[in-house]
Design an enzyme around this catalytic site. Structure first.
Site, PDB file in Angstrom:
ATOM      1  N   ARG A   1      73.500  23.762 -17.768  1.00 59.72           N
ATOM      2  CA  ARG A   1      72.810  23.449 -16.517  1.00 59.72           C
ATOM      3  C   ARG A   1      73.870  23.069 -15.489  1.00 59.72           C
ATOM      4  O   ARG A   1      74.913  22.518 -15.826  1.00 59.72           O
ATOM      5  CB  ARG A   1      71.835  22.288 -16.712  1.00 59.72           C
ATOM      6  CG  ARG A   1      70.740  22.549 -17.732  1.00 59.72           C
ATOM      7  CD  ARG A   1      69.874  21.308 -17.912  1.00 59.72           C
ATOM      8  NE  ARG A   1      68.805  21.529 -18.879  1.00 59.72           N
ATOM      9  CZ  ARG A   1      68.897  21.269 -20.191  1.00 59.72           C
ATOM     10  NH1 ARG A   1      70.031  20.771 -20.668  1.00 59.72           N
ATOM     11  NH2 ARG A   1      67.884  21.501 -21.003  1.00 59.72           N
TER      12      ARG A   1
ATOM     13  N   LYS B   1      70.155  16.717 -20.981  1.00 58.68           N
ATOM     14  CA  LYS B   1      68.981  15.935 -20.599  1.00 58.68           C
ATOM     15  C   LYS B   1      68.729  14.832 -21.615  1.00 58.68           C
ATOM     16  O   LYS B   1      68.870  15.028 -22.816  1.00 58.68           O
ATOM     17  CB  LYS B   1      67.754  16.851 -20.511  1.00 58.68           C
ATOM     18  CG  LYS B   1      67.855  17.962 -19.470  1.00 58.68           C
ATOM     19  CD  LYS B   1      67.632  17.443 -18.070  1.00 58.68           C
ATOM     20  CE  LYS B   1      67.546  18.599 -17.077  1.00 58.68           C
ATOM     21  NZ  LYS B   1      67.302  18.149 -15.717  1.00 58.68           N
TER      22      LYS B   1
ATOM     23  N   HIS C   1      71.221  28.792 -11.857  1.00 59.34           N
ATOM     24  CA  HIS C   1      70.233  28.990 -12.914  1.00 59.34           C
ATOM     25  C   HIS C   1      70.198  30.444 -13.401  1.00 59.34           C
ATOM     26  O   HIS C   1      69.919  30.693 -14.574  1.00 59.34           O
ATOM     27  CB  HIS C   1      68.853  28.568 -12.418  1.00 59.34           C
ATOM     28  CG  HIS C   1      68.091  27.753 -13.422  1.00 59.34           C
ATOM     29  ND1 HIS C   1      68.531  26.530 -13.886  1.00 59.34           N
ATOM     30  CD2 HIS C   1      66.927  27.988 -14.077  1.00 59.34           C
ATOM     31  CE1 HIS C   1      67.670  26.047 -14.766  1.00 59.34           C
ATOM     32  NE2 HIS C   1      66.683  26.913 -14.897  1.00 59.34           N
TER      33      HIS C   1
ATOM     34  N   ARG D   1      72.692  30.915 -16.022  1.00 57.80           N
ATOM     35  CA  ARG D   1      72.182  30.367 -17.288  1.00 57.80           C
ATOM     36  C   ARG D   1      71.237  31.368 -17.951  1.00 57.80           C
ATOM     37  O   ARG D   1      71.301  31.584 -19.164  1.00 57.80           O
ATOM     38  CB  ARG D   1      71.473  29.039 -17.000  1.00 57.80           C
ATOM     39  CG  ARG D   1      70.885  28.314 -18.208  1.00 57.80           C
ATOM     40  CD  ARG D   1      70.480  26.907 -17.767  1.00 57.80           C
ATOM     41  NE  ARG D   1      69.495  26.273 -18.623  1.00 57.80           N
ATOM     42  CZ  ARG D   1      69.790  25.552 -19.701  1.00 57.80           C
ATOM     43  NH1 ARG D   1      71.052  25.424 -20.083  1.00 57.80           N
ATOM     44  NH2 ARG D   1      68.836  24.968 -20.412  1.00 57.80           N
TER      45      ARG D   1
ATOM     46  N   HIS E   1      67.478  23.309 -25.240  1.00 54.35           N
ATOM     47  CA  HIS E   1      66.028  23.221 -25.084  1.00 54.35           C
ATOM     48  C   HIS E   1      65.455  22.362 -26.201  1.00 54.35           C
ATOM     49  O   HIS E   1      65.778  22.552 -27.387  1.00 54.35           O
ATOM     50  CB  HIS E   1      65.392  24.615 -25.161  1.00 54.35           C
ATOM     51  CG  HIS E   1      65.584  25.425 -23.935  1.00 54.35           C
ATOM     52  ND1 HIS E   1      65.438  26.804 -23.903  1.00 54.35           N
ATOM     53  CD2 HIS E   1      65.923  25.072 -22.664  1.00 54.35           C
ATOM     54  CE1 HIS E   1      65.675  27.246 -22.685  1.00 54.35           C
ATOM     55  NE2 HIS E   1      65.963  26.211 -21.914  1.00 54.35           N
TER      56      HIS E   1
ATOM     57  N   TYR F   1      62.819  34.368 -22.930  1.00 55.17           N
ATOM     58  CA  TYR F   1      63.857  35.388 -22.924  1.00 55.17           C
ATOM     59  C   TYR F   1      63.483  36.613 -23.747  1.00 55.17           C
ATOM     60  O   TYR F   1      64.005  37.699 -23.505  1.00 55.17           O
ATOM     61  CB  TYR F   1      65.186  34.791 -23.397  1.00 55.17           C
ATOM     62  CG  TYR F   1      65.671  33.745 -22.433  1.00 55.17           C
ATOM     63  CD1 TYR F   1      66.142  34.098 -21.165  1.00 55.17           C
ATOM     64  CD2 TYR F   1      65.602  32.391 -22.744  1.00 55.17           C
ATOM     65  CE1 TYR F   1      66.537  33.139 -20.258  1.00 55.17           C
ATOM     66  CE2 TYR F   1      66.003  31.431 -21.839  1.00 55.17           C
ATOM     67  CZ  TYR F   1      66.458  31.812 -20.596  1.00 55.17           C
ATOM     68  OH  TYR F   1      66.841  30.859 -19.693  1.00 55.17           O
TER      69      TYR F   1
END
Length: 314
Positions: A154, A178, A256, A259, A282, A291
């Site tokens: 990110r 995160k 993004h 990514r 994730h 994806y």
């Protein structure tokens, strides 16, 4: 009843992230703000909040919107805004679930994330080597782009990398993502080379700063701003400059989309979803499954374009 301060905190933080990481246009942000404020006010009338709303609450709100006579496109946009808000809240650790993730929209096709071809990525990487005010800038830009594409980080993770993570010519990079969760991501040879070149320039700049009585930065990509490192917004502007130089449509290029390109190209070359989930950081593999749809769409396009039986008879 108006939206509470907590509601407004959720919305404003989400919009700031949309602007910095995805480059959301002003009109898009205003639309998100209107839609989310309407949802917040509806929740407030039900004595409910973003952090405790359930799937039933979200579905009840959509029924309310339908009863108000709102167009299907408007309802689809509002659901999209709510889904993105809760995905952001989940990634930030504000909630342990996403109550809107399984709610189907009112007939609108699911939008796939934008990605880039290998050729476009190559041109962006080449542009990074020539764009900049001087050699040090060009080394930094090259390192930023090589790391972003090699790791799928990110943008917030990239710009705030500590210099300690880069020392010793690492083959794996430790990334703090995160919720302060850490993950290890392997570096490609071009990324390692770009990292070593930039680190040499970083150390030279630090020595000059020390001679002037200034402390060395703890960040790999330092800045004189209050955060101490390159900001997401500045990197967003930089990547647009690289797109123009590379002859790639600037509207296609954001941090993004690099990514997304990282994940899509891995999948195209045989990587499994679980591995990609780990590399992207994730929490839920369901987030990574988008994806597979990107790949399916590209394969379908390939067949329709090149298979002789797919061509119209003359």
């Amino acid at each position: 009843m108006s939206a509470s301060a907590d509601h407004l905190r959720w919305i404003s933080t989400f919009l700031d992230a949309q602007s910095a990481e995805l480059g959301a246009a002003t009109n898009t942000q205003l639309a998100y703000a209107r839609d989310l404020k309407d949802f917040a006010e509806w929740l407030s009338r039900k004595n409910c909040a973003f952090d405790d709303a359930s799937r039933d609450d979200v579905e009840a709100y959509l029924i309310y919107c339908d009863a108000q006579g709102l167009a299907k496109s408007t309802r689809a946009r509002r659901l999209s805004a709510i889904k993105q808000l809760y995905r952001f809240g989940f990634e930030e650790g504000w909630r342990s679930d996403n109550p809107a993730i399984q709610i189907a929209g009112p007939g609108r096709d699911k939008r796939l994330p934008k990605t880039l071809s290998l050729s476009e990525v190559d041109r962006l990487l080449a542009a990074a080597r020539v764009v900049g005010r001087g050699p040090a800038d060009r080394l930094r830009n090259t390192c930023l782009m090589e790391l972003l594409y090699a790791t799928g980080m990110r943008v917030s993770e990239l710009v705030s990398l500590p210099v300690a993570a880069a020392r010793g010519n690492p083959r794996m990079l430790l990334i703090r993502g995160k919720g302060d969760k850490e993950r290890m991501v392997p570096l490609s040879p071009p990324a390692r080379s770009a990292l070593n070149d930039w680190l040499a320039a970083w150390e030279a700049q630090s020595e000059e700063a020390l001679k002037k009585g200034k402390p060395a930065s703890r960040f790999l990509f330092p800045s004189r701003g209050k955060e101490g490192h390159l900001t997401r917004h500045r990197f967003y502007i930089l990547i647009k400059e690289l797109a123009v130089n590379a002859g790639v449509m600037p509207s296609k290029v954001t941090p993004h989309t690099l990514r997304h390109a990282f994940a899509t190209h891995l999948l195209e070359n045989g990587a499994d979803l679980r591995s990609i989930q780990t590399l992207l950081g994730h929490a839920d593999v369901a987030t990574t499954e988008i994806y597979t749809h990107v790949l399916e769409a590209r394969l379908q396009e390939l067949v329709l374009t090149h298979h002789p039986l797919a061509k119209d008879e003359e």
